[in-house]
Design an enzyme around this catalytic site. Structure first.
Site, PDB file in Angstrom:
ATOM      1  N   HIS A 152     -25.772 -26.548 -30.949  1.00  0.00           N
ATOM      2  CA  HIS A 152     -27.034 -26.584 -31.681  1.00  0.00           C
ATOM      3  C   HIS A 152     -27.022 -27.695 -32.723  1.00  0.00           C
ATOM      4  CE1 HIS A 152     -30.574 -24.613 -33.658  1.00  0.00           C
ATOM      5  NE2 HIS A 152     -30.096 -25.290 -34.691  1.00  0.00           N
ATOM      6  N   GLU A 153     -25.957 -27.786 -33.496  1.00  0.00           N
ATOM      7  CA  GLU A 153     -25.876 -28.826 -34.532  1.00  0.00           C
ATOM      8  C   GLU A 153     -25.727 -30.212 -33.912  1.00  0.00           C
ATOM      9  OE1 GLU A 153     -26.766 -28.020 -37.463  1.00  0.00           O
ATOM     10  OE2 GLU A 153     -26.714 -25.902 -36.940  1.00  0.00           O
ATOM     11  N   HIS A 166     -29.145 -31.595 -33.015  1.00  0.00           N
ATOM     12  CA  HIS A 166     -29.759 -32.237 -34.189  1.00  0.00           C
ATOM     13  C   HIS A 166     -29.178 -33.638 -34.382  1.00  0.00           C
ATOM     14  CE1 HIS A 166     -32.026 -28.872 -35.778  1.00  0.00           C
ATOM     15  NE2 HIS A 166     -30.966 -28.097 -35.803  1.00  0.00           N
TER      16      HIS A 166
END
Length: 149
Positions: free
Chosen positions: A65-66, A69
């Site tokens: 998820h990070e 980004h």
């Protein structure tokens, strides 16, 4: 417990394996993170992770998820949660949309009682002489702290 160096190597490995792109910045633990799994820092492009979630099975999804980004921001694409590019890439790599909830019991439970014996439980202590019972309007009295261990 996983160390900072192991975390850095793990993030680099996930980035190469799922994104086919290098991770050239630092990944570290931040013990001040309590409810979130991690965060991407826009100015430094670093990643910070919650150390309490490092031993969970969902930690790989948090790292992905990070990294979504991270990679989308460096490609100057939509990197925020509501952007279509973010949602598509997150599904493609199998990242988690939300961080798992850590089961934490409240530290204190305070018990109050009104004149008509209605029980009132609160996580925050308050001044009983300033409030009335919500059920009957009677005066409230402080009983004590409940042991929730």
């Amino acid at each position: 417990m996983i160390t900072q160096q192991q975390l850095q190597l793990y993030v680099v490995q996930i980035s190469k394996q799922y994104f086919n792109r290098p991770f050239n910045h630092s990944a570290r633990f931040n013990k001040r993170l309590k409810t979130t799994g991690g965060r991407y820092l826009l100015r430094t492009h670093d990643l910070e992770f919650n150390p309490q979630m490092a031993n969970l099975t969902e930690f790989e999804g948090i790292v992905k998820h990070e990294l979504v980004h991270y990679h989308l921001h460096l490609q100057q694409k939509g990197f925020q949660h509501n952007d279509a590019a973010f949602k598509q890439l997150l599904i493609a790599v199998g990242g988690s949309r939300y961080a798992p909830r850590l089961s934490q019991a409240p530290r204190h439970l305070w018990r109050y009682r009104c004149e008509n014996d209605h029980q009132i439980m609160r996580q925050r202590r308050f001044s009983a002489n300033r409030y009335r019972c919500g059920q009957c309007g009677a005066q409230i009295f402080f009983v004590g702290e409940v042991d929730n261990r």
